[in-house]
Structure formats: C-alpha cells, structure tokens
Write a protein that holds these residues in place. Structure first.
Motif, mmCIF file in Angstrom:
data_model
loop_
_atom_site.group_PDB
_atom_site.id
_atom_site.type_symbol
_atom_site.label_atom_id
_atom_site.label_comp_id
_atom_site.label_asym_id
_atom_site.label_seq_id
_atom_site.Cartn_x
_atom_site.Cartn_y
_atom_site.Cartn_z
ATOM 1 N N LEU A 18 0.842 -1.185 0.000
ATOM 2 C CA LEU A 18 0.000 0.000 0.000
ATOM 3 C C LEU A 18 0.886 1.248 0.000
ATOM 4 O O LEU A 18 2.076 1.183 0.334
ATOM 5 N N ARG A 19 0.313 2.380 -0.343
ATOM 6 C CA ARG A 19 1.077 3.628 -0.442
ATOM 7 C C ARG A 19 1.081 4.358 0.901
ATOM 8 O O ARG A 19 0.047 4.502 1.544
ATOM 9 N N VAL A 20 2.259 4.826 1.304
ATOM 10 C CA VAL A 20 2.379 5.597 2.541
ATOM 11 C C VAL A 20 1.781 6.984 2.339
ATOM 12 O O VAL A 20 2.105 7.687 1.374
ATOM 13 N N THR A 21 0.918 7.384 3.264
ATOM 14 C CA THR A 21 0.278 8.699 3.170
ATOM 15 C C THR A 21 0.647 9.617 4.333
ATOM 16 O O THR A 21 0.349 10.809 4.301
ATOM 17 N N GLY A 22 1.262 9.078 5.380
ATOM 18 C CA GLY A 22 1.612 9.899 6.532
ATOM 19 C C GLY A 22 2.130 9.021 7.642
ATOM 20 O O GLY A 22 2.562 7.883 7.407
ATOM 21 N N PHE A 23 2.083 9.548 8.869
ATOM 22 C CA PHE A 23 2.533 8.791 10.034
ATOM 23 C C PHE A 23 1.344 8.468 10.930
ATOM 24 O O PHE A 23 0.427 9.274 11.086
ATOM 25 N N PHE A 24 1.411 7.280 11.522
ATOM 26 C CA PHE A 24 0.266 6.776 12.271
ATOM 27 C C PHE A 24 0.502 6.937 13.766
ATOM 28 O O PHE A 24 1.544 6.576 14.299
ATOM 29 N N LYS A 25 -0.517 7.488 14.437
ATOM 30 C CA LYS A 25 -0.513 7.602 15.885
ATOM 31 C C LYS A 25 -1.884 7.164 16.362
ATOM 32 O O LYS A 25 -2.877 7.888 16.201
ATOM 33 N N ALA A 26 -1.945 5.965 16.928
ATOM 34 C CA ALA A 26 -3.232 5.367 17.266
ATOM 35 C C ALA A 26 -4.049 6.244 18.199
ATOM 36 O O ALA A 26 -5.279 6.349 18.057
ATOM 37 N N ALA A 27 -3.410 6.890 19.149
ATOM 38 C CA ALA A 27 -4.142 7.695 20.133
ATOM 39 C C ALA A 27 -4.875 8.861 19.497
ATOM 40 O O ALA A 27 -5.843 9.379 20.067
ATOM 41 N N ASP A 28 -4.433 9.287 18.313
ATOM 42 C CA ASP A 28 -5.058 10.430 17.643
ATOM 43 C C ASP A 28 -5.856 10.028 16.405
ATOM 44 O O ASP A 28 -6.312 10.904 15.659
ATOM 45 N N SER A 29 -5.993 8.718 16.168
ATOM 46 C CA SER A 29 -6.648 8.268 14.932
ATOM 47 C C SER A 29 -8.149 8.514 14.982
ATOM 48 O O SER A 29 -8.858 8.002 15.865
ATOM 49 N N SER A 30 -8.655 9.260 14.025
ATOM 50 C CA SER A 30 -10.084 9.587 13.992
ATOM 51 C C SER A 30 -10.925 8.447 13.436
ATOM 52 O O SER A 30 -12.156 8.448 13.574
ATOM 53 N N VAL A 31 -10.283 7.432 12.816
ATOM 54 C CA VAL A 31 -11.055 6.335 12.205
ATOM 55 C C VAL A 31 -11.218 5.156 13.159
ATOM 56 O O VAL A 31 -11.983 4.238 12.879
ATOM 57 N N ILE A 32 -10.475 5.158 14.263
ATOM 58 C CA ILE A 32 -10.645 4.110 15.282
ATOM 59 C C ILE A 32 -11.625 4.621 16.334
ATOM 60 O O ILE A 32 -11.545 5.775 16.764
ATOM 61 N N THR A 33 -12.545 3.769 16.731
ATOM 62 C CA THR A 33 -13.516 4.186 17.750
ATOM 63 C C THR A 33 -12.791 4.666 19.001
ATOM 64 O O THR A 33 -11.808 4.056 19.446
ATOM 65 N N PRO A 34 -13.197 5.798 19.597
ATOM 66 C CA PRO A 34 -12.445 6.402 20.707
ATOM 67 C C PRO A 34 -12.148 5.458 21.859
ATOM 68 O O PRO A 34 -11.066 5.528 22.450
ATOM 69 N N GLY A 35 -13.053 4.562 22.176
ATOM 70 C CA GLY A 35 -12.845 3.693 23.320
ATOM 71 C C GLY A 35 -11.738 2.678 23.137
ATOM 72 O O GLY A 35 -11.313 2.043 24.112
ATOM 73 N N GLU A 36 -11.262 2.491 21.913
ATOM 74 C CA GLU A 36 -10.247 1.462 21.666
ATOM 75 C C GLU A 36 -8.890 2.038 21.255
ATOM 76 O O GLU A 36 -7.948 1.290 21.033
ATOM 77 N N ARG A 37 -8.795 3.354 21.142
ATOM 78 C CA ARG A 37 -7.538 3.961 20.685
ATOM 79 C C ARG A 37 -6.386 3.689 21.642
ATOM 80 O O ARG A 37 -5.277 3.334 21.225
ATOM 81 N N ALA A 38 -6.638 3.858 22.933
ATOM 82 C CA ALA A 38 -5.561 3.657 23.908
ATOM 83 C C ALA A 38 -5.087 2.210 23.914
ATOM 84 O O ALA A 38 -3.876 1.934 24.032
#
Length: 557
Positions: free
Chosen positions: A473-493
């Motif tokens: 897949l193509r890299v589009t940026g850097f991933f930080k799970a705690a700030d990911s808007s596509v992961i449901t908030p209760g599971e980010r941590a």
C-alpha cells in the motif's frame, strides 16, 4: 634494534615560543586541546606517536596515503578552530612527511627518515604540508590532492638534496590555494672541475646584484595565495553525550550490528510517539556544551575546551545544519557577536546550506530562544532483521521527486555512517560520513524536529531501511493510534498500547465501518501482518481495510 620502512610524520607549531611568551597559560591550554585533535587523527589513521617534545610530534604510519590523509585532516580541523582567534593568537602546525628506512629502539625511531621528515616540516608553510618525492609517488594517484613541485631542496645535516612537494590546501569555497613554490637548488653540471666554482659564484653574484637593482627600481613584486580556512563538519570521533540512560541504538539479536564510520548535513521526514523530555535550553542559562543541538560531537568537545574557558568578549553561533562560528578575545560584545555570526554564515553559504545562523551564546550565557528541538524517545534506531531490507531511494516514503534525486546523488554514494530522518509534511534530513551512528541519528533528528515541530524518525541507516516500509500500500503519513479519527475512541488507547509492546516484526492495523480495529502484530513479513489485521477486523466489523503498516498510515497505491 631492528630496521623497517615507515612513513614518518613530523609536526610542530609555528611561532610557538612567541605564543608562550605572550600568554603562557592560554597557549599551553590550547596546545593540549590541539594535541588531542592531532593524536585522535593519528590514531584513526593507524599511526603511532613515537616521540614528542614541547610542541613537536613525531609519528609513524604503515602507509604514506594514511599519513597524508591524516595531515590534511589535522590542518583543516585546526585551521577552522584558529578562525575564532585574532591572527596574532592563531596556533598553526607545519607538517613534513617522508618514507624512510628507520631503526627502532625501545619504541623510538631513529635514522635519516626521521631527520628528513623534520627538515621537510621546516620547509612547509604555516598551516601547510610538505612531503618527499617518495611520498608524492605513493599518494599522487590515490588521494584527491593537488601538489606543487618545489624541486630539490638543500636541508640542514642531510648530505644530499631532498626533492619535495607542497600539498595544496583547500579553501572554504572548495577551491585550492597553491603554496608558494620555494626555489629549488640546481644540480651541478656533471664533471665540472672544482676550480670553476669560484668564478661561477662570482658571475652569479654580479648577475644577482644587477637583477636585484632592476627589480628594486621597477618595484616588481611576487606573492603567493594564502590558504583560507576550511569549514569542517565532518567530522567527529568523540562519543555522543546523552542526558538519558536509555540506549541510543537498540540491536536485535537477529540483526547485524549497525556499521559506523566524516559530510555535511543536507536537507530529510517521521512522526513518532509523544515527545521526550530532553535537557532544556533556556535563554539566560549557563552554557552547557554537551546539550548544544545540531553540531558534531567534536564541535561540542572543542567548545568545552576552547570556547568556554576563554575570556570575554566572545560569542557562538550555529544553524540547524550543524554549521558553527565562534569568536573570542574581541574588543567588545557587539564585535564578538558580529564575528561569530559572520563566520557561521560564511561557512553555511559556502556549503550551500539554506539555513540562517543564529546566536546561541554570548559569553557563557545562552541567548538561543528556540529551546531543544523535539526528538523521539530513545532508542532512536531499532535493529530488527525481520523488517530490515536493502535501501532503495524510490522506496523512501513521502518524498517528492526532487528530494529523491538529491538522496540518490548525495546520500547513496556517501561514506558510512549515514542516516535519513523523515517527518510529516515532507521534511527530511540526511548526512553521511559521520563517525558514529549515534551522532548521525542525533543530528538528523534534531534538525528535522526543529523544522517539522514534532519528533521525526530515522528510516534508513547506510544501506538498509530500519523501519518497516510498506510496498503493498502507499504511505500517506505517520500513524498515531491515540489520535486516529477512524478508530472508535474507546479502543484507541488499547491499540496504542499493543503497538508499543510489539517491538519486533511487522505490525498492521485495519478498521471497519464501525471503527473497530483488527491488529496484525509481530509478523514475519508485511503481507502476514496485513492478512492477520484484516482477519481480526472482519471478526468484529464489516468492510474492513488496512489503515496503518508499521509507523505509517497507508492508502491505495
């Protein structure tokens, strides 16, 4: 006693007695500092110091090439340091090198080889290098060095003339200053009878008087170009000074150790986890050389031994590419600040650095207002054989074509140790020829963090990628799970914690329409991590797709 052939290196300081007479304590302190530089370069080149006396150094090398390379490194390094001092207080070496048959006795070397090296040193210009013909023949086709042939020279206590060459020293702009050619002696015509010499000398003297008078009345003058100082950034052989007890480099049992090995930092991209807490840099605090950012370890050491103990008025300037300038013993504070900034900017401009120099310290007080640049938590490089793969410029993520072309031209052929740091938004820094991996990583991360405003990541070391670089897949940026808007908030941590614990192998994250994640952790390859992440996501959500591989966010190719 035993005989051997060796390259003999002789050096001493021009005008040393005058320097001592003017300021004995300061001269002795600087001599110790400069000797540390010469000793380090000699050891690095495989040489051995066999005798010292006051300001003089005698060393042997198994190779003429290494002896000349060492001499050039010493002169360029010391010339850069000298620019911080007024001309009358500059401390410059002369160096002579020859190849000779010598006798070794109790660790000392004796013989004509040693004597000739000392005489060649006397022929050298201040800050210059003079070599014998034998050395020239060994080195001419092996180093990118220019020479001036000064012919056969009559030297004290050596019965036959010595054919010598001067090494052309590099200026700051990359050009070479050819040394003044000393007049060679002329060989006597073969078979000339002894009675002819008095007559010949008389004729020569009369001719010289006539020519001298002509030159005097016509005011004919000749001059030679004086070598300029070289802005050296290469270099550094001292260990990285770190305020953290954590390891800088985390090796993997299955990974080969990182190679280590001097180049100019050039502009590189990686967001990381939450910023660390390095020692702060606060304007108004006392200067602490061990935490000065951007600069080499060697520069830190020089500042500690030469700048800090020097008296006012003095100032020190730097830029984020690691170029520096400092000035001491100036008539006023304003003069010191101007001189330091001008010297730093001149070096940066000559090297093509686009960054402006700023004052870091005036006297021993910090005036730098930007603080420490953000860097990621230690260790900065994690060696993991499962994710490492050969470096290829086309695979470096997030870069534009112009940046890739620059890496291909400057990074790929660069000497070890070399690293690339990348950050979000297309920021990237790289360097090459740095003595240690720790220093290479630190300087790139500090420079990248200063520009990006967030911690960057080391993605490549020498010939390998040291982070998992996706290809499916193509890299589009850097991933930080705690700030990911596509992961449901209760599971980010929870996702962030599990990724932090998965320190080896490939990791991937997939989510579905409800934002419920699936993780593929510690996989042996990229596809394995992707498949596991999708399979876990499908169990909890629908229409799953991969959003992250390794430290990167990803999208369709």
């Amino acid at each position: 006693m035993k005989r051997k052939i060796a390259a003999i290196f002789a050096a001493d300081i021009a005008g040393y007695s005058r320097l001592v007479a003017e300021d004995e304590e300061e001269t002795l302190r600087r001599l110790a500092s400069y000797r540390q530089v010469t000793d380090d370069f000699i050891a690095k080149g495989g040489g051995r110091i066999f005798n010292t006396a006051g300001d003089a150094v005698l060393a042997e090398f198994p190779s003429a090439v290494e002896a000349v390379r060492c001499a050039i490194d010493i002169q360029e390094s010391l010339r850069t340091r000298n620019m911080a001092y007024p001309p009358s207080r500059q401390m410059s070496f002369r160096i002579g090198i020859t190849i000779g048959d010598v006798v070794e006795r109790d660790g000392d070397l004796l013989g004509d080889g040693v004597n000739i090296a000392a005489r060649l040193e006397g022929l050298a210009e201040v800050g210059g290098i003079c070599v014998s013909r034998a050395v020239h023949e060994q080195v001419a086709n092996k180093l990118s060095v220019q020479f001036a042939d000064i012919g056969a020279q009559e030297v004290k206590n050596i019965p036959t003339p010595v054919h010598a060459y001067m090494v052309a020293m590099r200026r700051e702009d990359g050009t070479y200053a050819m040394p003044q050619v000393k007049k060679p002696i002329k060989a006597a015509p073969a078979g000339a009878p002894a009675w002819m010499w008095p007559a010949a000398i008389t004729v020569v003297l009369l001719a010289a008087i006539g020519v001298g008078g002509f030159l005097y009345y016509t005011k004919l003058e000749t001059s030679a170009t004086k070598p300029a100082a070289v802005a050296s950034n290469t270099p550094a052989s001292t260990p990285l000074v770190s305020a953290s007890p954590a390891p800088l480099i985390a090796p993997s049992p299955a990974a080969s150790p990182a190679p280590s090995a001097p180049a100019k930092p050039a502009p590189a991209l990686a967001a990381s986890s939450s910023p660390p807490s390095p020692p702060s840099i606060t304007s108004g605090e006392k200067l602490a050389t061990e935490i000065i950012p951007f600069v080499s370890d060697r520069t830190r050491s020089v500042l500690a031994t030469e700048y800090v103990p020097a008296g006012d008025f003095k100032a020190f300037a730097l830029n984020i590419n690691g170029f520096v300038g400092w000035s001491v013993a100036q008539p006023s504070e304003d003069a010191a600040k101007t001189a330091a900034l001008d010297l730093c900017q001149k070096r940066a401009d000559n090297a093509g650095s686009p960054r402006k120099c700023e004052l870091y310290a005036v006297g021993n007080t910090i005036v730098y207002s930007h603080g420490q640049p953000p860097v990621p938590p230690l260790p900065w490089v994690k060696r993991d054989a499962l994710i490492e793969k050969p470096y290829a410029t086309k695979d470096v993520p997030l870069l534009r074509e112009a940046a890739r072309a620059r890496l291909e031209t400057l990074f790929v052929p660069g000497r070890r140790t070399r690293t690339i740091a990348i950050g979000p938004g297309g920021h990237y820094f790289f360097n090459a020829g740095i003595d240690t991996l720790e220093e290479s990583a630190r300087r790139n991360l500090q420079a990248c963090g200063a520009v990006a405003g967030v911690p960057c990541t080391i993605v490549a070391v020498d010939d390998v990628f040291v982070v998992p670089v996706p290809t499916t897949l193509r890299v589009t940026g850097f991933f930080k799970a705690a700030d990911s808007s596509v992961i449901t908030p209760g599971e980010r941590a929870d996702v962030a914690r599990k990724l932090a614990d998965a320190t080896a192998g490939w990791n991937a994250v997939a989510v579905g329409t409800q934002g419920r994640p699936g993780l593929g952790l510690k996989a042996e390859n990229e596809q394995g991590a992707v498949n596991t992440a999708l399979a876990e996501c499908v169990k909890r959500d629908g229409d799953c797709h991969v959003i992250a591989i390794g430290p990167f966010t990803v999208g369709p190719n």
